[in-house]
Design a protein around this motif. Structure first.
Motif, short mmCIF file in Angstrom:
data_model
loop_
_atom_site.label_atom_id
_atom_site.label_comp_id
_atom_site.label_asym_id
_atom_site.label_seq_id
_atom_site.Cartn_x
_atom_site.Cartn_y
_atom_site.Cartn_z
N UNK A 1 0.98 -1.27 0.01
CA UNK A 1 -0.06 -0.10 -0.05
C UNK A 1 0.92 1.38 -0.04
N UNK A 2 1.96 1.10 0.25
CA UNK A 2 3.04 2.52 0.39
C UNK A 2 4.24 2.09 -0.53
N UNK A 3 4.31 1.17 -1.26
CA UNK A 3 5.36 0.95 -1.96
C UNK A 3 6.02 2.06 -3.04
N UNK A 4 4.99 2.81 -3.59
CA UNK A 4 5.29 4.01 -4.28
C UNK A 4 6.09 5.03 -3.69
N UNK A 5 5.53 5.27 -2.19
CA UNK A 5 6.00 6.27 -1.23
C UNK A 5 7.63 5.67 -0.72
N UNK B 1 1.44 9.88 6.07
CA UNK B 1 0.05 10.47 6.99
C UNK B 1 -0.99 10.63 6.00
N UNK B 2 -0.63 11.32 4.74
CA UNK B 2 -1.94 11.35 3.66
C UNK B 2 -2.43 10.09 3.19
N UNK B 3 -1.32 9.34 2.81
CA UNK B 3 -1.90 7.81 2.23
C UNK B 3 -2.65 7.19 3.43
N UNK B 4 -2.08 7.12 4.64
CA UNK B 4 -2.76 6.42 5.58
C UNK B 4 -4.27 7.13 5.83
N UNK C 1 -8.02 -0.23 -4.59
CA UNK C 1 -7.37 0.25 -5.63
C UNK C 1 -6.06 0.65 -5.71
N UNK C 2 -5.59 1.15 -4.40
CA UNK C 2 -4.27 1.52 -4.26
C UNK C 2 -3.32 0.01 -4.32
N UNK C 3 -3.87 -0.95 -3.71
CA UNK C 3 -3.17 -2.19 -3.84
C UNK C 3 -2.90 -2.62 -5.01
N UNK D 1 -8.45 -0.98 10.79
CA UNK D 1 -7.27 -1.91 11.23
C UNK D 1 -6.11 -1.69 10.21
N UNK D 2 -6.38 -1.59 9.03
CA UNK D 2 -5.14 -1.23 7.97
C UNK D 2 -4.53 -0.09 8.51
N UNK D 3 -5.26 1.07 8.86
CA UNK D 3 -4.64 2.40 9.23
C UNK D 3 -3.97 2.27 10.56
N UNK D 4 -4.30 1.59 11.52
CA UNK D 4 -3.72 1.38 12.96
C UNK D 4 -2.19 0.58 12.56
N UNK D 5 -2.47 -0.43 11.79
CA UNK D 5 -1.20 -1.28 11.67
C UNK D 5 -0.26 -0.52 10.94
N UNK D 6 -0.70 0.27 9.91
CA UNK D 6 0.40 1.16 9.20
C UNK D 6 1.00 2.12 9.94
N UNK D 7 0.28 2.80 10.56
CA UNK D 7 0.81 3.91 11.66
C UNK D 7 1.96 3.12 12.64
N UNK D 8 1.68 2.01 12.99
CA UNK D 8 2.59 1.25 14.19
C UNK D 8 3.73 0.74 13.51
N UNK D 9 3.68 0.12 12.25
CA UNK D 9 4.74 -0.10 11.62
C UNK D 9 5.73 0.88 11.05
N UNK D 10 5.20 2.13 10.75
CA UNK D 10 6.17 3.16 10.23
C UNK D 10 6.88 3.85 11.44
N UNK D 11 5.98 3.99 12.45
CA UNK D 11 6.57 4.82 13.59
C UNK D 11 7.84 3.85 14.29
N UNK D 12 7.54 2.48 14.57
CA UNK D 12 8.38 1.84 15.27
C UNK D 12 9.67 1.31 14.24
N UNK D 13 9.24 1.05 12.88
CA UNK D 13 9.96 0.81 11.79
C UNK D 13 10.57 -0.60 12.04
#
Length: 734
Positions: free
Chosen positions: A556-560, A595-598, A609-611, A648-660
């Motif tokens: 979902x974030x590969x282009x970014x 954050x905009x993508x999330x 669509x994004x995937x 759920x997708x938004x929550x797990x996305x924020x968590x993975x990017x913040x803690x990397x």
């Protein structure tokens, strides 16, 4: 002009390969369409069939070539040479100052060699660095007599060594065939009567030289054996360590990131050239192009720095080889040899402070500090606890290095103090934990492990009145430092054990196919998937641990991920992500875009669509984030995403990017889902006596927080005690 000719030959080769594979590629696309149709029929297939569909083999995407065809072999050899010469030309154009005058002269001599000699040298670089007989150096080169003359120029200019440089008896003996070794052993009357293997003969000959020192001379006891050996092995060649090191530095300058991602630099360092061929065949895609590469931001500024970095990588390779051999004495000797020198280098280093964190890993000092962090465990295993504590404290005081290892270092220090320091060790342990919990680099599972250790230590009856740790019981302070995570939900599953190779760590179970009733063999993870499929109505299941969440979220974030805020983030065409991807700087530099993508992932339609867009754009692109072979095809992946809500997708996305980087450890083993009912579950599989790691506990707690169904599946074997008492390798079912 010469560079243009090389590029032209490469372009012609690309055209030839692409035209020859058009039909095969078309057939593959038809097969993919058939797979998508078949996927709909998977709803009634058994678990083993489903798991096979998820593991796409190399033959599904690779383009076969006829390697037995001399013309094809010539094309491949010429391709390897042209790519190698392009790398050398680029190096001399952009980074000539990283090599001294003698090295540049040697490069020039190589460029002036005949094509046949150049090809043989390049192919030798792509093989392991060892002595080879002339008969094994055989590459088809049309219109050129492939005889010894092709190697003589290489010997004359010093690129390879010949038989005159062979001074290693063990390496020389390994060149002999079994028949030659048998005759050679007879000549020295040391042939084994019971074991006539080549390995035994070599050991007997080496023992002979040790036993009869006076016979061969005390200064060079192997001289006679080597002399006789050279009469048998007339022509043998090897690239010297010095020359290999020079050309390795060349590859290190051109591919500094890709080389470090390889498991075995000695074997694979020069086979990066083969990656270009895989790209032509359609097996790999690059996320970048040559124009995006930043040559001016190469991490090596001087030849001395490049050489020191190469030496550091060689030392790290030596350390890993010693670890694999499990020789404690050699490891301790390695530590004692380098410890003081490395500390002096670390303390004197000032240039690394000026580098961004993602560039610091190319520093020779950083590599040495990384090796020292691994040596703390070596000292602990050797029961040198005081030395291990002193080394850990030294590394923790150097905050510039080992930042993502600090949690592990703090935990090791606390463990040693608690269990092996007799005088005031427990109080030292609690003081260490309090200091560690104030370290911002200690995160997630490492932090929870420290908190649990402190609680257990202070709760012991003997600790009352003897240990001082008010910060644990003080609610105001505890809320800031201490962390409590509840244990996850557990279920029990039983399975009939077929064989238990306890010494090998492997367990095999049997399951009954729900379609035809046949008995099938499976692993403990496949047994769990079978349970969820037959008992809880989950159609699909994957055993992939962290790969599944990296793929679902990463897509979902590969282009970014592939965007480059600054040009210094891309210095290698074979990079799979920007240099800062696994650092805290990644999210900070792209926070607005991420954050905009999330925020866009607020509906199922947007997620799909994004995937789908990123799949179509980047499918088969080299990536450490997305595993393209994990899901059978795009529709299967999209069906998995449908089972997660947008929240759920938004929550797990924020968590993975913040803690990397900190979150990629401990993710549950299994992902099971039902696209029809739109439900999914993450499952950690454990045997009955296994315990969850702290990283696993944290992840399961976070999934509960995100309202994603998850649990621990404890598997118990039926009849395990009886089966363990049996000795035959084949065990009958009860």
């Amino acid at each position: 002009m010469k560079r243009k000719m090389q590029q032209s030959r490469l372009d012609n080769f690309f055209t030839m390969k692409k035209s020859s594979t058009t039909t095969t590629t078309a057939n593959n696309s038809l097969e993919n369409e058939d797979h998508s149709t078949t996927a709909k029929k998977c709803l009634s297939t058994n678990d083993n069939e489903t798991s096979k569909k998820f593991k796409r083999t190399q033959s599904d995407t690779s383009i076969t070539t006829n390697d037995e065809n001399p013309e094809t072999n010539f094309s491949l050899n010429q391709f390897y040479l042209d790519k190698f010469l392009l790398i050398l030309s680029s190096l001399l154009k952009h980074h000539k100052d990283l090599f001294n005058e003698n090295e540049l002269i040697l490069f020039d001599k190589f460029q002036n060699l005949s094509a046949s000699s150049q090809i043989i040298f390049v192919r030798l670089l792509m093989r392991r660095c060892k002595w080879l007989r002339r008969s094994t150096i055989n590459y088809e080169i049309p219109d050129v007599s492939n005889d010894t003359d092709n190697l003589i120029p290489l010997v004359q200019i010093g690129l390879i060594q010949d038989i005159s440089s062979l001074d290693d008896l063990d390496a020389g003996l390994r060149l002999l065939t079994s028949d030659e070794m048998r005759d050679f052993s007879k000549r020295f009357h040391c042939q084994s009567k019971t074991n006539k293997s080549k390995k035994t003969s070599i050991e007997n000959l080496k023992s002979l030289t040790n036993q009869y020192k006076s016979m061969f001379g005390s200064t060079n006891r192997d001289h006679l054996l080597l002399k006789e050996l050279k009469r048998i092995v007339i022509n043998c060649y090897k690239i010297s360590e010095e020359i290999r090191g020079l050309f390795f530095r060349m590859m290190l300058t051109y591919h500094p990131v890709a080389l470090l991602a390889m498991d075995d630099l000695d074997q694979n360092g020069f086979t990066l050239i083969y990656k270009t061929l895989q790209i032509i065949r359609g097996q790999l895609r690059l996320p970048w192009n040559e124009e995006q590469i930043s040559h001016e931001h190469i991490p090596f500024k001087t030849s001395k720095q490049l050489q020191l970095y190469q030496e550091a990588i060689d030392l790290e390779t030596e350390y890993h080889q010693l670890e694999e051999s499990k020789n404690s004495e050699d490891l301790i000797q390695f530590y004692e040899t380098h410890n003081e020198q490395w500390r002096t280098m670390i303390d004197a280093s000032t240039t690394d402070e000026e580098l961004p964190g993602y560039f610091r890993r190319f520093s020779p000092i950083y590599v040495r500090a990384r090796i020292l962090s691994s040596l703390t465990e070596v000292l602990q295993r050797a029961r040198r606890y005081e030395q291990s504590i002193e080394l850990i404290q030294y590394l923790l005081d150097r905050t510039m290095y080992n930042r993502h290892r600090r949690g592990k270092l703090w935990n090791r220090l606390a463990l040693i103090q608690e269990n092996y320091i007799k005088i005031n060790g427990h109080q030292q342990c609690l003081n260490t934990i309090r200091e560690a919990l104030q370290d911002s680099c200690v995160k997630l599972g490492d932090r929870l492990a420290l908190c649990e250790r402190a609680r257990k230590l202070i709760a012991r009856p003997k600790s009352k009145g003897t240990l001082v740790a008010t910060w644990i019981t003080d609610e105001e302070v505890e809320g800031k430092l201490m962390w409590t995570v509840p244990m996850p939900k557990e279920i029990e599953v039983t399975g009939r054990l077929l064989a238990n190779d306890a010494r090998m760590g492997k367990v095999t179970y049997t399951i009954q196919d729900p379609v035809d009733g046949s008995t099938q063999f499976c692993t403990v993870e496949q047994l769990a998937i079978h349970h969820y499929r037959t008992q809880e109505d989950y159609i699909f299941g994957i055993h992939s641990e962290g790969a599944v969440i990296r793929t679902l979220v990463g897509l979902l974030f590969l282009d970014l991920i592939y965007t480059l805020p600054t040009p210094d983030l891309l210095i290698d065409i074979f990079q799979t992500e920007p240099l800062d991807f696994q650092t805290d700087a990644f999210y900070k530099s792209r926070q607005t875009e991420i954050d905009h993508r999330i925020s866009q992932l607020d509906t199922e339609e947007n997620i799909q669509e994004i995937a789908e867009k990123n799949w179509d754009m980047y499918n088969l692109t080299m990536s450490t984030v997305v595993n393209w072979e994990l899901f059978q095809n795009k529709s299967t992946l999209l069906s998995a995403l449908k089972c997660l809500t947008s929240e759920q997708v938004q929550s797990i996305s924020i968590y993975t990017f913040v803690h990397n980087r900190a979150v990629w450890k401990g993710f549950p083993d299994l992902f099971v889902w039902n696209p029809i009912l739109k439900k999914c579950k993450f499952v950690e599989v454990k045997s009955h006596n296994d315990r969850l790691s702290h990283h696993q506990i944290v992840w399961l707690d976070k999934l509960v927080e995100f309202k994603i169904d998850c649990e621990v599946c404890k598997v118990s074997a039926i009849g395990a005690k009886k089966l363990l008492q049996r000795t035959p390798s084949t065990i009958e079912l009860d």
